[in-house]
Enzyme design. Structure first.
Site, mmCIF file in Angstrom:
data_model
loop_
_atom_site.group_PDB
_atom_site.id
_atom_site.type_symbol
_atom_site.label_atom_id
_atom_site.label_comp_id
_atom_site.label_asym_id
_atom_site.label_seq_id
_atom_site.Cartn_x
_atom_site.Cartn_y
_atom_site.Cartn_z
ATOM 1 N N GLY A 71 0.819 -1.214 0.000
ATOM 2 C CA GLY A 71 0.000 0.000 0.000
ATOM 3 C C GLY A 71 0.853 1.264 0.000
ATOM 4 O O GLY A 71 0.540 2.225 -0.708
ATOM 5 N N SER A 72 1.920 1.270 0.766
ATOM 6 C CA SER A 72 2.755 2.474 0.850
ATOM 7 C C SER A 72 3.359 2.806 -0.516
ATOM 8 O O SER A 72 3.344 3.967 -0.939
ATOM 9 C CB SER A 72 3.886 2.284 1.864
ATOM 10 O OG SER A 72 3.364 2.019 3.143
ATOM 11 N N ASN A 152 -7.927 4.241 8.558
ATOM 12 C CA ASN A 152 -7.363 3.055 9.208
ATOM 13 C C ASN A 152 -7.470 3.093 10.733
ATOM 14 O O ASN A 152 -7.399 2.059 11.378
ATOM 15 C CB ASN A 152 -5.910 2.850 8.792
ATOM 16 C CG ASN A 152 -5.089 4.115 8.878
ATOM 17 O OD1 ASN A 152 -5.420 5.118 8.261
ATOM 18 N ND2 ASN A 152 -4.029 4.086 9.649
ATOM 19 N N GLN A 180 -7.751 0.170 3.441
ATOM 20 C CA GLN A 180 -8.594 -0.392 4.501
ATOM 21 C C GLN A 180 -9.953 -0.862 3.980
ATOM 22 O O GLN A 180 -10.677 -1.547 4.706
ATOM 23 C CB GLN A 180 -8.832 0.660 5.604
ATOM 24 C CG GLN A 180 -7.631 0.916 6.472
ATOM 25 C CD GLN A 180 -7.254 -0.268 7.364
ATOM 26 O OE1 GLN A 180 -8.101 -1.060 7.764
ATOM 27 N NE2 GLN A 180 -5.981 -0.395 7.664
ATOM 28 N N SER A 200 -3.626 -3.065 -0.605
ATOM 29 C CA SER A 200 -2.534 -3.862 -0.046
ATOM 30 C C SER A 200 -3.051 -5.220 0.378
ATOM 31 O O SER A 200 -4.058 -5.330 1.080
ATOM 32 C CB SER A 200 -1.940 -3.119 1.158
ATOM 33 O OG SER A 200 -0.967 -3.927 1.768
ATOM 34 N N HIS A 202 -2.047 -7.583 2.486
ATOM 35 C CA HIS A 202 -2.057 -8.102 3.860
ATOM 36 C C HIS A 202 -3.189 -7.531 4.711
ATOM 37 O O HIS A 202 -3.358 -7.915 5.868
ATOM 38 C CB HIS A 202 -0.695 -7.910 4.536
ATOM 39 C CG HIS A 202 -0.356 -6.514 4.969
ATOM 40 N ND1 HIS A 202 -0.457 -6.113 6.278
ATOM 41 C CD2 HIS A 202 0.097 -5.439 4.284
ATOM 42 C CE1 HIS A 202 -0.068 -4.849 6.378
ATOM 43 N NE2 HIS A 202 0.274 -4.417 5.181
ATOM 44 N N THR A 238 12.022 -7.975 -10.784
ATOM 45 C CA THR A 238 11.397 -9.265 -11.050
ATOM 46 C C THR A 238 10.157 -9.413 -10.176
ATOM 47 O O THR A 238 10.197 -9.142 -8.981
ATOM 48 C CB THR A 238 12.400 -10.406 -10.761
ATOM 49 O OG1 THR A 238 13.562 -10.163 -11.561
ATOM 50 C CG2 THR A 238 11.809 -11.763 -11.096
ATOM 51 N N CYS A 325 1.720 2.608 12.908
ATOM 52 C CA CYS A 325 2.857 3.423 12.476
ATOM 53 C C CYS A 325 3.194 4.494 13.493
ATOM 54 O O CYS A 325 4.296 5.013 13.504
ATOM 55 C CB CYS A 325 2.546 4.070 11.137
ATOM 56 S SG CYS A 325 1.765 2.917 10.029
HETATM 57 C C1 LIG Z 1 -1.736 -0.380 5.936
HETATM 58 C C2 LIG Z 1 -2.054 0.873 5.211
HETATM 59 C C3 LIG Z 1 -1.158 1.410 4.261
HETATM 60 C C4 LIG Z 1 0.193 0.809 4.011
HETATM 61 O O1 LIG Z 1 0.132 -0.440 3.380
HETATM 62 P P1 LIG Z 1 1.440 -1.376 3.399
HETATM 63 O O2 LIG Z 1 1.098 -2.501 2.494
HETATM 64 O O3 LIG Z 1 1.606 -1.820 4.815
HETATM 65 O O4 LIG Z 1 2.561 -0.550 2.904
HETATM 66 C C5 LIG Z 1 -1.531 2.546 3.581
HETATM 67 N N1 LIG Z 1 -2.716 3.153 3.812
HETATM 68 C C6 LIG Z 1 -3.601 2.667 4.710
HETATM 69 C C7 LIG Z 1 -4.908 3.368 4.900
HETATM 70 C C8 LIG Z 1 -3.296 1.525 5.442
HETATM 71 O O5 LIG Z 1 -4.170 1.064 6.340
#
Ligand SMILES: *Cc1c(COP(=O)(O)O)cnc(C)c1O
Length: 397
Positions: A71-72, A152, A180, A200, A202, A238, A325
């Protein structure tokens, strides 16, 4: 000890489907998709299939899906795309809002140092921004609007479809951080009308370290990582085939289960909110109903968020004070400050984020345990004593 995991906004447990989808690419299908031989081409086929699967789950076309490391990275790439395209036309104004994730806020700060003008809209007491606020902020030189789909920390769901419509009408690019929201509420990029969207894996029972930037086919994203020609030359390196295939499977599964999971999650969420609201001098953070199905965030006056977490952990409950974070820093959450909580109250927050694996029995245990822990912490808190004896005014009535 049986642990109760209620920190699903920080990360989720991988589903069996997601793990199984990964294994073939760690074992026999280990090829590099850029290789011309059979082993490479099997990986290439898997990549094509995963891209189609992700596109289908989002209502996008496969060529609009760019795989990232999470996500980042997707957020960074989206903002740089908006900034670079704007700069080419002399547009250096960017609009966002105060409760965004740090992946957005910190990059905006960097862009500011590079000469962009960043305007962060205020949110209301529920953590919402309105399409009207966005309309009023847009100028001739606005390059990009970026507003998250759901927060989040406090779970507030933003009116992104209406905001996207304002941006489209004004001819301004619109990005949304939907990390989210994807896999948790129904979303379709064509329906939203956004130009870019981040997700993202996870956060919906997929693996860590893999995500997507959706980019409408009418534009191309800026290149964040230079190198080979992967991802249409926009993201070298890759491909993480195992992670990508696993994410595609997790996303398809999560989206297919939204209808079935939502009522269950909302019932548990609302029971937690009503149970914890019985604690005197407590308050819910975020909107009462317009929030993610699994999100609960409360403040309790007179105690520190960190001490609740440690005691809950001893009793087998894995929770959070807000954003993963910001933990480790002593600053209160920027989100709670933005919705108007004063510093001393923002420190006493507790975030519980459910998944469909949690049960109503766990919810009852959490309510009982949080009540005991808050009562204990207040019994040893000098601040609470001052409040009780009238040397200090309650902030939360
Ligand atoms: C977790 C999160 C991210 C970051 O995602 P990562 O895959 O951990 O880098 C970005 N934005 C929001 C709103 C999130 O909850």
């Amino acid at each position: 000890m049986n642990r109760i995991y209620v920190d699903n906004a920080a990360t989720t447990k991988m589903s069996k489907t997601a793990i199984n989808a990964m294994l073939p690419y760690l074992e026999e299908n280990y090829g590099n998709p850029s290789s011309l031989h059979t082993v490479g081409q099997l990986a290439q086929e898997a990549l094509v299939k995963a891209r189609e699967q992700v596109a289908k789950a989002l209502g996008a076309e496969p060529r609009e899906i760019y795989f990232t490391s999470g996500g980042s990275e997707a957020d960074n790439q989206a903002l740089l795309t908006g900034a670079e395209r704007g700069a080419l036309k002399g547009k250096k104004h960017i609009i966002s809002q105060k409760t965004e994730h740090h992946a957005i806020l910190h990059l905006l700060r960097r862009l500011e140092n590079q000469g962009f003008e960043v305007e962060l809209l205020d949110v209301d007491g529920d953590g919402n921004v309105t399409p009207e606020q966005v309309r009023n902020a847009i100028r001739e030189d606005t390059a990009l609007v970026t507003i998250m789909t759901a927060n989040n920390e406090i779970g507030t769901i933003m009116p992104i479809k209406e905001i996207a419509a304002v941006c489209k009408e004004k001819g301004v690019l619109f990005h949304t951080d939907a990390v989210q929201a994807v896999g948790h509420i129904p979303l379709n990029v064509a329906d939203i009308g956004c130009d870019m969207l981040s997700l993202s894996a996870h956060k919906f029972h997929g693996p860590k370290g893999v995500g997507v930037l959706y980019v409408n086919k009418k534009l191309f994203p800026s290149t964040l990582i230079e190198g080979g020609a992967q991802e249409r030359g926009r993201r070298a390196g890759t491909e993480n085939i195992a992670g990508i295939c696993s994410m595609a499977a997790a996303l398809t599964e999560a989206v297919s289960k939204i209808d079935q999971n939502t009522p269950k999650l909302i019932a548990m969420r609302d029971r937690l909110i009503s149970g914890l609201s019985e604690i005197p001098h407590s308050i819910l953070n975020g909107a009462k109903t317009n929030r993610l199905p699994g999100n609960v965030n409360m403040c309790f006056e007179g105690i520190e968020g960190e001490s609740i977490l440690l005691l809950l952990d001893q009793k087998g409950i894995c929770a959070s004070s807000g954003s993963a974070c910001t933990s480790g820093s002593l600053d209160p959450s920027h989100v709670l400050l933005a919705i108007g909580r004063p510093h001393e109250v923002a420190h006493g927050s507790l975030r519980l984020t459910l998944s469909e694996e949690n049960t109503p029995e766990e919810v009852e245990y959490i309510i009982k345990t949080v009540k005991e822990v808050v009562e204990y912490l207040r019994s040893i808190s000098p601040v609470w004593m001052d409040l009780q004896e009238g040397r200090r005014e309650y902030v939360i009535q």
